[in-house]
Design a protein around this motif. Sequence first.
Motif, mmCIF file in Angstrom:
data_model
loop_
_atom_site.group_PDB
_atom_site.id
_atom_site.type_symbol
_atom_site.label_atom_id
_atom_site.label_comp_id
_atom_site.label_asym_id
_atom_site.label_seq_id
_atom_site.Cartn_x
_atom_site.Cartn_y
_atom_site.Cartn_z
ATOM 1 N N GLN A 41 45.133 38.003 42.277
ATOM 2 C CA GLN A 41 45.272 39.249 41.514
ATOM 3 C C GLN A 41 46.741 39.650 41.294
ATOM 4 O OE1 GLN A 41 44.467 39.110 44.807
ATOM 5 N NE2 GLN A 41 44.502 41.119 45.788
ATOM 6 N N LYS A 290 35.116 42.152 36.264
ATOM 7 C CA LYS A 290 36.257 41.374 35.778
ATOM 8 C C LYS A 290 37.527 42.204 35.769
ATOM 9 C CE LYS A 290 33.531 38.311 32.806
ATOM 10 N NZ LYS A 290 32.311 39.156 32.609
ATOM 11 N N LYS A 292 40.435 44.970 37.097
ATOM 12 C CA LYS A 292 41.150 45.121 38.354
ATOM 13 C C LYS A 292 40.378 46.064 39.272
ATOM 14 C CE LYS A 292 45.953 44.329 37.152
ATOM 15 N NZ LYS A 292 47.205 45.011 36.792
ATOM 16 N N ASN A 333 40.322 41.727 47.207
ATOM 17 C CA ASN A 333 40.890 41.425 45.878
ATOM 18 C C ASN A 333 41.489 42.673 45.217
ATOM 19 O OD1 ASN A 333 41.459 39.637 43.737
ATOM 20 N ND2 ASN A 333 39.570 40.156 42.659
HETATM 21 C C1 LIG Z 1 40.020 39.411 41.495
HETATM 22 O O1 LIG Z 1 40.382 40.384 40.554
HETATM 23 C C2 LIG Z 1 40.810 39.859 39.311
HETATM 24 C C3 LIG Z 1 41.214 41.025 38.443
HETATM 25 O O2 LIG Z 1 42.329 41.641 39.015
HETATM 26 C C4 LIG Z 1 39.707 39.051 38.686
HETATM 27 O O3 LIG Z 1 40.164 38.464 37.494
HETATM 28 C C5 LIG Z 1 39.271 37.967 39.632
HETATM 29 O O4 LIG Z 1 38.169 37.297 39.093
HETATM 30 C C6 LIG Z 1 38.880 38.573 40.974
HETATM 31 N N1 LIG Z 1 38.604 37.516 41.920
HETATM 32 C C7 LIG Z 1 37.456 37.437 42.551
HETATM 33 C C8 LIG Z 1 37.340 36.311 43.522
HETATM 34 O O5 LIG Z 1 36.545 38.209 42.356
#
Ligand SMILES: *[C@@H]1O[C@H](CO)[C@@H](O)[C@H](O)[C@H]1NC(C)=O
Length: 478
Positions: A41, A290, A292, A333
Amino acid sequence: MHSLKAALFLLGLVPGLALAGTHLERRQTTGITVDLSKTYQTMDGFGTSEAFQRAVTMKRLSETEQRKFLDLMFSPEKGAALSILRNGIGSSPDMSDDHMVSIQPKNPGGPKAEPKYTWDKSDNGQLWVSTEAVYTYGVKTIYANAWSAPGYMKTNGNDANGGNLCGVSGASCSSGDWKQAYADYLVKYIQFYAAENITVTHLGFLNEPDLTTSYASMRSSGTQAADFIKVLRPTLDKANLGSVSINCCDSMGWSTMNTMLGQMRSVESMLGVATGHAYSSGPSSPLPVKTKTWMTEAADNNGAWTSAWYSNGGAGEGMTWANNIYSAITSGNVSAYLYWIGGQDRSSNTNSKLIRVVNKAVEPSKRLWAMANWSRFVRPGAVRVGASGSGVRTTAFRNVDGMVSVQVINSGNSERAMTITVGGGDFTAANSTAWVTDNKNDCSQIDASVDASGKVVTGKAPSRSMVTFVLRPAAKAY
Ligand SMILES: *[C@@H]1O[C@H](CO)[C@@H](O)[C@H](O)[C@H]1NC(C)=O
Ligand SMILES: *[C@@H]1O[C@H](CO)[C@@H](O)[C@H](O)[C@H]1NC(C)=O
Ligand SMILES: *[C@@H]1O[C@H](CO)[C@@H](O)[C@H](O)[C@H]1NC(C)=O
Ligand SMILES: *[C@@H]1O[C@H](CO)[C@@H](O)[C@H](O)[C@H]1NC(C)=O
């Protein structure tokens, strides 16, 4: 990788054998591998709030103490370099106790009536903190968050004690549908700030919708939140506020957010940031979106004030928070981590804040410094990259200016020698510095040296410490 040492290194552990005089000294070296090619991220930063008139109480201090407070919050040299301020959008008819007064304290006469907004140029003290944050310290992220709509827009006629926004699914009121009026109200709040030259970047319309409290609180399911987002997004866009991100839903805990998001698929494209608190359940896994994710509120609201870094792993200790932030970033995340209150001068002996006031003087806790140890070196825009090493908790970030910072939390009770190897990208460190925080050291600079290749840094992490290694590139790497 040919040598035995390299093979062991991959396992994260090199038994360092050194003959010292007549005895064999055996000290563990922890190998940390930073992999720049593995990216996670992007960070927005770290922050806190001065809502519920905490800002008012801090503004009553002497100018010297006000400055100390603001420096502790936002200065990268003297404080935590926080980069996000979460303001409360008032919903109360007045400012009794610590209530946040609304920009429309009285019902204008129904959802379709001409609104009667008022602006007191204080916003419960928060305009002062916001102006300082933005203009003195360069903070760019202002998150305006309503705990509730005003009472006259709700099923229970009160901004406190739960209730729903009139007009969302399952919440009809004789006064009519207030969704559009509430959206207009939130837009007006942002416009009042714009007129003060403060850009609100993120907007939330719920706080802990899964909890009913005796102060400002409004219930909402994910379905009901989606009903409102469908009105709010176009209202923002029409007001030329397309760049304002909608944050939702600041639930009490992570698992509630998980449920709510499941009911919000139809508005996912309108959602800017998925936000949750860490009270009823923490950010132990990524939320299923998807967008943040931010962890927008956590605190030890019960424990008696402590300023210890480490004593027994208590809920208010600095190292506990260094670890909480680590977990939220690596397991949850999150792109931002916000503590509940920054500073307050109200009688309360708990760890609900980072900074307290004693005899009219501000006093930071090690929780603030735990935030600082992350926030100073993980700046907005930093991308988390791969980092692994056994026996310690470690993360690494590549900052926008090219600086790579590596965080190491050594929870063990003995010192560890560290070897950090940076790979996976064209990064060459010109130099490295390290900063240690433990019971004895308040961010003391310690030795960290870079080898001739510019890829291997050596240093150490004392027992129960957090060490940040800062690697500055020889030239701008990208
Ligand atoms: C973590 O967050 C980002 C957005 O900031 C996203 O694109 C990504 O898929 C996420 N990762 C997971 C493992 O969920
Ligand atoms: C905002 O900025 C404009 C343009 O720089 C200036 O004219 C105005 O006085 C500022 N307003 C406030 C409240 O600072
Ligand atoms: C890290 O935490 C300590 C307190 O334990 C504090 O004194 C120090 O200034 C912090 N480091 C940074 C870079 O803020
Ligand atoms: C580290 O290297 C960078 C880039 O060459 C330079 O700007 C900086 O002053 C150096 N810092 C130290 C402490 O030597």
